[in-house]
Enzyme design. Structure first.
Site, mmCIF file in Angstrom:
data_model
loop_
_atom_site.group_PDB
_atom_site.id
_atom_site.type_symbol
_atom_site.label_atom_id
_atom_site.label_comp_id
_atom_site.label_asym_id
_atom_site.label_seq_id
_atom_site.Cartn_x
_atom_site.Cartn_y
_atom_site.Cartn_z
ATOM 1 N N GLN A 624 0.823 -1.210 0.000
ATOM 2 C CA GLN A 624 0.000 0.000 0.000
ATOM 3 C C GLN A 624 0.858 1.261 0.000
ATOM 4 O O GLN A 624 0.464 2.288 -0.551
ATOM 5 C CB GLN A 624 -0.963 0.005 1.177
ATOM 6 N N HIS A 627 1.486 3.038 -3.301
ATOM 7 C CA HIS A 627 0.428 3.740 -4.055
ATOM 8 C C HIS A 627 0.740 5.209 -4.265
ATOM 9 O O HIS A 627 0.540 5.751 -5.339
ATOM 10 C CB HIS A 627 -0.916 3.598 -3.355
ATOM 11 N N GLU A 693 -8.715 1.914 5.858
ATOM 12 C CA GLU A 693 -9.328 1.433 4.617
ATOM 13 C C GLU A 693 -9.168 -0.097 4.553
ATOM 14 O O GLU A 693 -10.120 -0.821 4.334
ATOM 15 C CB GLU A 693 -8.625 2.101 3.417
ATOM 16 N N HIS A 694 -7.923 -0.547 4.736
ATOM 17 C CA HIS A 694 -7.670 -1.999 4.775
ATOM 18 C C HIS A 694 -7.146 -2.372 6.147
ATOM 19 O O HIS A 694 -6.258 -1.693 6.662
ATOM 20 C CB HIS A 694 -6.578 -2.396 3.776
ATOM 21 N N ASP A 727 -7.279 -6.379 -3.920
ATOM 22 C CA ASP A 727 -7.130 -5.287 -4.885
ATOM 23 C C ASP A 727 -7.494 -5.731 -6.300
ATOM 24 O O ASP A 727 -7.916 -4.921 -7.117
ATOM 25 C CB ASP A 727 -5.675 -4.792 -4.898
ATOM 26 N N HIS A 786 -52.786 19.244 5.154
ATOM 27 C CA HIS A 786 -52.504 17.820 5.340
ATOM 28 C C HIS A 786 -53.696 17.155 6.039
ATOM 29 O O HIS A 786 -54.172 16.097 5.641
ATOM 30 C CB HIS A 786 -51.259 17.615 6.230
HETATM 31 N N1 LIG Z 1 -9.414 4.284 -1.714
HETATM 32 C C1 LIG Z 1 -9.457 3.515 -2.775
HETATM 33 O O1 LIG Z 1 -10.349 2.721 -2.900
HETATM 34 C C2 LIG Z 1 -8.409 3.634 -3.846
HETATM 35 C C3 LIG Z 1 -8.353 2.726 -4.917
HETATM 36 C C4 LIG Z 1 -7.382 2.929 -5.909
HETATM 37 C C5 LIG Z 1 -6.510 3.998 -5.842
HETATM 38 N N2 LIG Z 1 -6.592 4.829 -4.767
HETATM 39 C C6 LIG Z 1 -5.773 6.014 -4.623
HETATM 40 O O2 LIG Z 1 -6.025 6.833 -5.732
HETATM 41 C C7 LIG Z 1 -4.964 7.742 -5.858
HETATM 42 C C8 LIG Z 1 -4.605 7.889 -7.313
HETATM 43 O O3 LIG Z 1 -3.889 9.080 -7.394
HETATM 44 P P1 LIG Z 1 -3.099 9.525 -8.670
HETATM 45 O O4 LIG Z 1 -2.552 10.891 -8.391
HETATM 46 O O5 LIG Z 1 -2.168 8.448 -9.065
HETATM 47 O O6 LIG Z 1 -4.177 9.585 -9.823
HETATM 48 P P2 LIG Z 1 -5.521 10.419 -10.029
HETATM 49 O O7 LIG Z 1 -6.056 9.954 -11.332
HETATM 50 O O8 LIG Z 1 -6.409 10.299 -8.860
HETATM 51 O O9 LIG Z 1 -5.068 11.916 -10.138
HETATM 52 C C9 LIG Z 1 -4.385 12.383 -11.254
HETATM 53 C C10 LIG Z 1 -4.939 13.739 -11.623
HETATM 54 O O10 LIG Z 1 -4.720 14.658 -10.554
HETATM 55 C C11 LIG Z 1 -4.737 15.949 -11.092
HETATM 56 N N3 LIG Z 1 -3.675 16.763 -10.488
HETATM 57 C C12 LIG Z 1 -2.399 16.398 -10.259
HETATM 58 N N4 LIG Z 1 -1.737 17.439 -9.720
HETATM 59 C C13 LIG Z 1 -2.603 18.472 -9.613
HETATM 60 C C14 LIG Z 1 -2.516 19.817 -9.120
HETATM 61 N N5 LIG Z 1 -1.390 20.280 -8.625
HETATM 62 N N6 LIG Z 1 -3.615 20.592 -9.158
HETATM 63 C C15 LIG Z 1 -4.780 20.106 -9.638
HETATM 64 N N7 LIG Z 1 -4.903 18.850 -10.129
HETATM 65 C C16 LIG Z 1 -3.840 18.044 -10.114
HETATM 66 C C17 LIG Z 1 -4.500 15.860 -12.549
HETATM 67 O O11 LIG Z 1 -5.605 16.292 -13.215
HETATM 68 C C18 LIG Z 1 -4.300 14.376 -12.822
HETATM 69 O O12 LIG Z 1 -4.974 13.971 -13.960
HETATM 70 C C19 LIG Z 1 -3.813 7.209 -5.027
HETATM 71 O O13 LIG Z 1 -3.706 8.027 -3.891
HETATM 72 C C20 LIG Z 1 -4.294 5.816 -4.639
HETATM 73 O O14 LIG Z 1 -3.802 5.469 -3.390
HETATM 74 C C21 LIG Z 1 -7.536 4.683 -3.795
HETATM 75 N N1 LIG Z 2 -5.259 -0.700 -2.945
HETATM 76 C C1 LIG Z 2 -6.033 0.198 -3.768
HETATM 77 C C2 LIG Z 2 -7.209 0.664 -2.947
HETATM 78 O O1 LIG Z 2 -6.827 1.460 -1.886
HETATM 79 C C3 LIG Z 2 -6.520 -0.408 -5.043
HETATM 80 C C4 LIG Z 2 -5.506 -0.873 -5.998
HETATM 81 C C5 LIG Z 2 -5.559 -0.818 -7.349
HETATM 82 N N2 LIG Z 2 -4.438 -1.427 -7.824
HETATM 83 C C6 LIG Z 2 -3.754 -1.822 -6.821
HETATM 84 N N3 LIG Z 2 -4.372 -1.494 -5.682
HETATM 85 ZN ZN LIG Z 3 -3.456 -1.479 -3.761
#
Ligand SMILES: NC(=O)c1ccc[n+]([C@@H]2O[C@H](COP(=O)([O-])OP(=O)(O)OC[C@H]3O[C@@H](n4cnc5c(N)ncnc54)[C@H](O)[C@@H]3O)[C@@H](O)[C@H]2O)c1
Ligand SMILES: N[C@H](CO)Cc1c[nH]c[nH+]1
Ligand SMILES: [Zn+2]
Length: 805
Positions: A624, A627, A693-694, A727, A786
């Site tokens: 995790q 990520h 979350e997990h 996941d 009513h």
């Molecule tokens: N909780 C869950 O169930 C779950 C599941 C999968 C992934 N996740 C999380 O999702 C997140 C994915 O994040 P990511 O950043 O890789 O992708 P993302 O797609 O969520 O965000 C990317 C976008 O953020 C925007 N961005 C980046 N910098 C910016 C700024 N300075 N100002 C405004 N907008 C901006 C851009 O538009 C970009 O396209 C990770 O934190 C991951 O841990 C959570």
């Molecule tokens: N662990 C993430 C949810 O918090 C989901 C994910 C996608 N790919 C790998 N992991």
């Molecule tokens: Zn994951």
């Protein structure tokens, strides 16, 4: 000079200080590493470093620690090492890069530590801390000082923890003894000729932090924390006997703290504290002016302005000057391990020692004990930006897309994702070229995962119509309907997540949503979305993929643009911008759009015990941690031995350094911790409070403990249940509430794509049963219309007496 006793601590170090609080007054401690492990030493330094400024470690065996571990200790609160082997000290100094002042040789005098002369140092002469008593403490202090005063009193300077002079007083042997016993400011009053317990009548008591001697041993220095409402030391109610501390940075800090509380509305300071953008602009402006200043007075002028606005920033964020000073001290003491084993003078000139790399240190989690309440609170605080700040960035993006549609959407994609698009959407049927590059293995893996997720989510589908006759003739029912149009956000900032596409798409399809659209940021390399995501989109019947990410993608789906249809609900995880935009549109009644939950940066909390496999535990934490830098991983260890903790830390480091996203992991681990718990009960209590979350249970009889979980997104039970399976492929959903929202939200499930309509039909008999109750309550609410709707019917049915009012 420091206190004349250097207490040496063995394996009972932490309990000893709690049992004998006076020990910290020495202001220094020597920890014997033959009795204490690296983890215990670091824990001690973390716990007591703020009260004992000089913590040293005695290293008798050169093989006791690796070079990396030595650097780690010196970077984590250990001020110096006491060594008995000079060649080992040479090695640490020349090859590892430890500054000489941080090494103290016990035999001979080749290095001298700046606070203690070691030529005649004998380990045997150290008094083990467990044998120290207040009497020994006082006796050794008295024997180290002299006084030429007739009354035999000792001149005593009282200072606060910033080393600011509060006043001059006198001590007697007796007053010193009481001061040490009580850890309080206790002196001898010459005017009253008696012991003077400071603050006994005024309430301005003092906590004694440490005692030092001056260079020739004829004066004492008491370092104290001054209590009382106004922190006044002087009988004239001022902070010091020389007046108030109202000048310099500390004075300014206090002034700004007062202004933060009561600056009049309309004043400049009030504006400054309430307009973060203005404050940011002022800091930038003053910094620029300082770089441009030429003369001495210009530089002083501009620097003063910059300090003023920087302090305003500190005060508005609740950061004190002391925090900054502690940080400066940590940086000052931080050393970077020198790489390469050859001594500098033997190196080929072409083969220069590699530059120290900022990112080359150990990847270790912070360690704390469950009972350290303040540290625990900090350790469990997620590294998220404050909502106001993030909303300030997100609001204009959402508004702009709402007002300017596709044009704005594509501009933000160019700005944030570096991709210039001609159209912001890819519509179904998706071009075949996307699927050509997919291997059979990939398709089979996605198919297997889709199948399992479908099985589990189909079982959740609620199709039956609920019918209940609450009274004869009063039939209530409830039936499900799919939410018609849904927008599913698939993150793509730092990793492509086809798994998220299937976790969102499958339940939406199972629920029967009529229109499913995906949104995901396009790849920088070719401006496309990954073929795996397109494959899943076609499998779940998505009609379109919006080629955009972040807040702009959320806004496009919530309000609609020329190319993107407006949806009724948005689901899916994302970074802080995505989550903030989802929260924004859900609160905007103009958007008419709901969301699934706040699913932000991934997080995991693992509970393990002594039987857990260190490699498994480390791997779950890292899966995790990789990520994102804003992810957080927490390990709660139940009754762990220090050997086990070290094994886990070693596994974290060695596995992490072999992972491709080690740089992200390093940043995530810097705000992640191991909490040493005393019992399973305590671990579950902390976990429920954190609401992860997990939640991973790597404990014996893990299944028996599931009943103790009140708050968690999803639980992974037992050593062979890695979180990665959830996941991707086991069947449960990986879109889960983060930030502690597991207290009130469920993870994504099929019902998130359904809504439930209730219906009722009432017969005359039913109306007779409930009509009077309706009229009675309507009357008290003053809603005659009513009441009348029932009355008129009941009258026609002859169910009311003629004179009914
Ligand atoms: N909780 C869950 O169930 C779950 C599941 C999968 C992934 N996740 C999380 O999702 C997140 C994915 O994040 P990511 O950043 O890789 O992708 P993302 O797609 O969520 O965000 C990317 C976008 O953020 C925007 N961005 C980046 N910098 C910016 C700024 N300075 N100002 C405004 N907008 C901006 C851009 O538009 C970009 O396209 C990770 O934190 C991951 O841990 C959570
Ligand atoms: N662990 C993430 C949810 O918090 C989901 C994910 C996608 N790919 C790998 N992991
Ligand atoms: Zn994951």
């Amino acid at each position: 000079m420091v206190f004349p006793i250097l207490p040496i601590y063995g394996n009972d170090a932490a309990t000893l200080i709690k049992d004998k609080p006076f020990l910290t007054i020495a202001g220094q401690a020597l920890l014997d590493s033959s009795e204490l492990s690296q983890v215990e030493i670091k824990t001690f330094a973390e716990e007591f470093g703020s009260s004992i400024k000089i913590i040293s470690v005695l290293v008798k065996e050169t093989s006791r620690f690796t070079d990396d571990e030595i650097v780690d200790l010196l970077n984590n609160g250990i001020f110096t090492l006491f060594l008995s082997d000079k060649s080992y000290a040479d090695h640490l100094s020349q090859e590892v890069g430890v500054p000489k002042e941080r090494l103290t040789i016990l035999k001979g005098s080749c290095y001298k530590n700046h606070f203690i002369v070691v030529d005649d140092f004998k380990i045997d002469s150290l008094i083990p801390a467990n044998q120290l008593t207040v009497e020994i403490f006082v006796k050794s202090l008295i024997s180290a000082i002299k006084t030429d005063r007739e009354d035999k009193l000792l001149t005593t300077l009282v200072v606060d923890t910033h080393d600011r002079c509060l006043g001059l007083v006198y001590s007697s042997v007796e007053s010193i003894k009481i001061a040490i016993e009580k850890k309080a400011g206790v002196y001898f009053s010459r005017s009253r000729n008696e012991i003077w317990i400071k603050g006994l009548t005024s309430g301005n008591t003092q906590q004694l932090k440490c005692i030092q001697l001056d260079c020739d041993g004829d004066a004492l220095k008491f370092v104290v924390e001054q209590g009382g409402e106004n922190s006044s030391f002087c009988h004239l109610e001022t902070e010091s006997c020389f007046g108030q501390f109202d000048h310099g940075l500390i004075g300014l800090e206090r002034l700004l703290q007062q202004r933060l509380k009561n600056a009049p509305e309309g004043s400049y300071t009030h504006r400054l504290f309430n307009d973060p953008e203005l404050l940011t602009a002022k800091i930038k402006e003053e910094a620029e002016e300082l770089t441009e200043a030429k003369t001495k007075s210009e530089i002083a002028w501009e620097a003063a302005d910059l300090f003023y606005f920087a302090l305003a920033k500190l005060v508005s964020e609740g950061v004190s000057l002391s925090d900054v000073e502690t940080n400066l001290q940590t940086k000052h003491l931080k050393i970077t391990r020198r790489r390469g084993d050859a001594k500098a003078k033997f190196l080929n000139t072409n083969d220069k020692p590699t530059e120290p790399q900022a990112d080359s240190g150990l990847i270790h989690l912070k360690i704390l004990k469950s009972k350290e309440n303040v540290a625990l609170k900090e350790a469990l605080t997620r590294p998220i930006q404050n909502t106001n700040q993030i909303m300030k960035l997100v609001n204009p993006i959402v508004e702009s897309v709402r007002n300017n549609g596709d044009k704005s959407l594509m501009e933000f994609t160019q700005k944030f994702d570096g991709v210039k698009l001609k159209t912001p959407v890819l519509e179904a049927p998706f071009p075949k070229e996307y699927f050509d590059g997919l291997t059979d293995e990939m398709k089979e893996s996605l198919d297997l995962s889709i199948e399992n997720v479908r099985k589990f989510h189909a079982a959740q589908l609620q199709e039956t119509v609920l019918k209940v006759e609450t009274k004869p003739g009063v039939l209530c029912s409830r039936f499900p309907r799919p939410i018609e149009k849904v927008g599913l956000y698939i993150p793509g900032g730092t990793a492509v997540l086809p798994s998220t596409a299937l976790m969102l798409g499958v339940p939406a399809q199972v629920a029967g949503c009529k229109e499913i659209i995906f949104a995901s940021p396009p790849r920088k390399s070719d401006g496309k979305v990954s073929p795996e995501v397109v494959y899943v989109a076609s499998k779940v019947g998505a009609s379109m993929i919006v080629l955009a990410g972040g807040a702009q993608a959320v806004a496009a789906m919530a309000y609609g643009t020329e190319s993107v249809p407006k949806v009724d609900k948005i689901a899916g995880p994302g970074n802080q911008f995505v989550t903030a935009a989802k929260m924004y549109v859900q609160n905007d009644t103009q958007a008419l759009c709901s969301i699934d939950m706040p699913a932000g940066p991934s997080e995991v909390l693992v509970i393990c015990d002594e039987d857990a496999d260190a490699d498994f535990v480390a791997s779950d934490l890292l899966s995790q941690a990789e990520h994102g830098i804003d992810s957080q991983v927490i390990l709660l260890g139940v009754d762990l031995s220090s050997k086990k903790v070290e094994e886990i830390q070693a596994a974290v480091h060695s596995q992490a350094t072999n992972l491709s996203r080690v740089d992200i992991i390093r940043k995530c681990i810097s705000h992640s911790s191991i909490v040493l718990c005393e019992s399973y009960e305590e671990a579950f209590q902390i976990s429920n409070q954190y609401a992860p979350e997990h939640l991973i249970l790597q404990i014996s009889n893990a299944e028996d403990y599931v009943k103790d979980v009140d708050n968690a997104g999803s639980i992974f039970v037992g050593a062979y249940t890695p979180e990665s399976c959830g996941d991707y492929s086991s069947g449960t959903n990986h879109t889960l509430p983060t930030y502690g929202y597991a207290r009130q939200y469920s993870g994504l499930n099929t019902s998130a794509f359904q809504k439930f309509i209730t219906s009722q039909s009432i017969t005359p008999e039913g109306l007779d049963k409930i009509g009077k109750a309706v009229m009675c309550i309507a009357k008290v609410e003053g809603l005659d219309g009513h009441r009348n709707a029932v009355k008129i019917r009941m009258s026609k049915l002859g169910l009311l007496p003629e004179n009914f009012k």
